[in-house]
Write an enzyme that holds these catalytic residues in place. Structure first.
Site, PDB file in Angstrom:
ATOM      1  N   ASP A  94      87.935 149.475  22.598  1.00 11.07           N
ATOM      2  CA  ASP A  94      88.482 148.901  21.388  1.00 11.07           C
ATOM      3  C   ASP A  94      89.174 150.129  20.645  1.00 11.07           C
ATOM      4  O   ASP A  94      89.381 151.117  21.002  1.00 11.07           O
ATOM      5  CB  ASP A  94      87.459 148.418  20.832  1.00 11.07           C
ATOM      6  CG  ASP A  94      86.022 149.453  20.664  1.00 11.07           C
ATOM      7  OD1 ASP A  94      86.258 150.573  21.107  1.00 11.07           O
ATOM      8  OD2 ASP A  94      85.097 148.796  20.308  1.00 11.07           O
ATOM      9  N   ASN A 163      73.703 145.655  15.119  1.00 11.44           N
ATOM     10  CA  ASN A 163      73.640 144.078  15.174  1.00 11.44           C
ATOM     11  C   ASN A 163      73.693 143.614  16.586  1.00 11.44           C
ATOM     12  O   ASN A 163      73.946 142.579  16.773  1.00 11.44           O
ATOM     13  CB  ASN A 163      74.791 143.536  14.442  1.00 11.44           C
ATOM     14  CG  ASN A 163      76.269 144.003  14.916  1.00 11.44           C
ATOM     15  OD1 ASN A 163      76.258 144.585  15.730  1.00 11.44           O
ATOM     16  ND2 ASN A 163      77.071 143.414  14.054  1.00 11.44           N
ATOM     17  N   HIS A 165      76.158 144.448  18.699  1.00 12.80           N
ATOM     18  CA  HIS A 165      77.530 144.146  19.261  1.00 12.80           C
ATOM     19  C   HIS A 165      77.849 145.420  20.278  1.00 12.80           C
ATOM     20  O   HIS A 165      77.226 146.534  20.466  1.00 12.80           O
ATOM     21  CB  HIS A 165      78.563 144.486  18.123  1.00 12.80           C
ATOM     22  CG  HIS A 165      78.989 145.676  17.587  1.00 12.80           C
ATOM     23  ND1 HIS A 165      79.213 146.304  16.244  1.00 12.80           N
ATOM     24  CD2 HIS A 165      78.931 147.252  18.295  1.00 12.80           C
ATOM     25  CE1 HIS A 165      79.273 147.304  16.016  1.00 12.80           C
ATOM     26  NE2 HIS A 165      79.204 147.861  17.241  1.00 12.80           N
ATOM     27  N   GLU A 170      81.207 141.106  17.932  1.00 18.51           N
ATOM     28  CA  GLU A 170      80.257 140.979  16.912  1.00 18.51           C
ATOM     29  C   GLU A 170      79.209 139.791  17.302  1.00 18.51           C
ATOM     30  O   GLU A 170      79.782 139.029  17.989  1.00 18.51           O
ATOM     31  CB  GLU A 170      80.797 140.827  15.586  1.00 18.51           C
ATOM     32  CG  GLU A 170      81.522 141.794  15.207  1.00 18.51           C
ATOM     33  CD  GLU A 170      80.700 143.271  14.605  1.00 18.51           C
ATOM     34  OE1 GLU A 170      79.551 143.389  15.414  1.00 18.51           O
ATOM     35  OE2 GLU A 170      81.436 143.666  13.695  1.00 18.51           O
TER      36      GLU A 170
HETATM   37  C1  F6R Z   1      82.776 152.017  20.416  1.00 14.39           C
HETATM   38  C2  F6R Z   1      82.397 150.781  20.562  1.00 14.39           C
HETATM   39  C3  F6R Z   1      80.984 150.520  19.549  1.00 14.39           C
HETATM   40  C4  F6R Z   1      79.872 151.593  19.817  1.00 14.39           C
HETATM   41  C5  F6R Z   1      78.990 150.868  18.917  1.00 14.39           C
HETATM   42  C6  F6R Z   1      77.781 151.988  18.714  1.00 14.39           C
HETATM   43  O1  F6R Z   1      83.997 152.026  21.194  1.00 14.39           O
HETATM   44  O2  F6R Z   1      82.687 149.840  21.433  1.00 14.39           O
HETATM   45  O3  F6R Z   1      80.768 149.093  20.157  1.00 14.39           O
HETATM   46  O4  F6R Z   1      79.425 151.897  21.091  1.00 14.39           O
HETATM   47  O5  F6R Z   1      79.158 150.623  17.514  1.00 14.39           O
HETATM   48  O6  F6R Z   1      78.339 153.088  17.943  1.00 14.39           O
HETATM   49  P1  F6R Z   1      77.332 154.585  18.077  1.00 14.39           P
HETATM   50  O7  F6R Z   1      77.250 155.198  19.507  1.00 14.39           O
HETATM   51  O8  F6R Z   1      78.313 155.449  17.122  1.00 14.39           O
HETATM   52  O9  F6R Z   1      76.123 154.430  17.508  1.00 14.39           O
END
Ligand code: F6R
Length: 264
Positions: A94, A163, A165, A170
């Site tokens: 992303d 959440n 995701h 989401e």
């Molecule tokens: C990042 C991504 C997000 C993160 C998720 C967890 O490229 O796709 O889905 O993997 O928000 O983030 P952290 O690892 O910072 O807790």
């Protein structure tokens, strides 16, 4: 010492006509580690295995805290001349809409800082959605076509949001979704504001690989670290497979592994 637990379950999924169908017998492997260091070393081992067993490895990459130490270990391996990225192709999950690769808060910048600028990746082999594209829908289609051209992704690394995701998919996102423009939940913007100077700077939209796209990876490794993720991890592993908990879809993947320091 690593502890491996295996969960084997069958699921009943409601189809449009409200009949119950057996959709899949899923199996999700869990590796319990003691801390982030062990988690990152285990993830490193899997990435190296994939890199060493393909002439042109195709890796799906995530940003955020979860894979950060694993990237440091990968850079170490490169510096010790144990691996080369010259033939590796990467696809990032992303990117924020509106941020350029030079913007220190963009995921492109993160990848350059944590991995790409420190190893021998060929520029042409790096694929990150362009959040600055004039036509974002066309950019999503272009990204999806690149995955088709070079894929399948041999190994997809994922982190998970509080959440549930994955990528920026989401809760409520279709399991069949392809790369698309996603609107970030306020809770996600809040959680990610730790990387920005203030919440006002966190973009409201991002381009993300879809859940359908992610599920086509041959192997998926989900990294989950820290007590704050305990509740969501429990739902992902033991809860029902539901679009309200995007990562629960991994129960349906034939080769999905969770590496975590949590008891589940
Ligand atoms: C990042 C991504 C997000 C993160 C998720 C967890 O490229 O796709 O889905 O993997 O928000 O983030 P952290 O690892 O910072 O807790």
């Amino acid at each position: 010492m690593l502890k491996i637990q295996e969960f084997s379950k069958c699921y009943f999924v409601k189809n449009y006509w409200d009949f119950l169908l057996v959709a899949e017998c899923g199996m999700m492997k869990i590796i319990k580690v003691k801390d982030n260091e062990e988690l990152s070393l285990k993830a490193l081992e899997i990435v190296l295995d994939v890199m060493n067993s393909h002439e042109t490895p195709v890796l799906g990459l995530a940003t955020g805290s979860s894979p950060q130490l694993m990237y440091r270990y990968l850079v170490d391996k490169y510096r010790q001349k144990e691996i080369s990225f010259a033939n590796t192709i990467t696809f990032n999950l992303d990117e924020y809409v509106g941020l350029s690769p030079e913007n220190a808060f963009s995921y492109h910048y993160y990848m350059n800082e944590n991995l790409f600028d420190k190893v021998d990746m060929a520029e042409d082999n790096i694929h990150i959605p362009n959040g600055l594209a004039e036509n974002l829908k066309m950019e999503c289609n272009r990204f999806e076509a690149e995955i088709k051209k070079h894929g399948p992704i041999h190994l997809q690394i994922l982190g998970v949001g509080l959440n549930g995701h994955i990528g920026f998919n989401e809760p409520g996102t279709s399991f069949e979704s392809r790369t698309h423009i996603a609107t970030l939940e306020e809770s996600t913007r809040q959680a990610n504001s730790r990387f920005f100077s203030s919440i006002d700077e966190v973009p409201k939209e991002a381009l993300t690989m879809g859940i359908g796209t992610i599920m086509e990876a041959e192997q998926i490794v989900l990294l989950v670290q820290g007590e704050h993720k305990k509740a969501i991890l429990h739902e992902i592993v033991h809860g029902e497979v539901s679009e309200q908990v995007p990562a629960s879809v991994l129960q349906l993947h034939p080769n999905a592994l969770v590496i975590t320091d949590l008891d589940v």
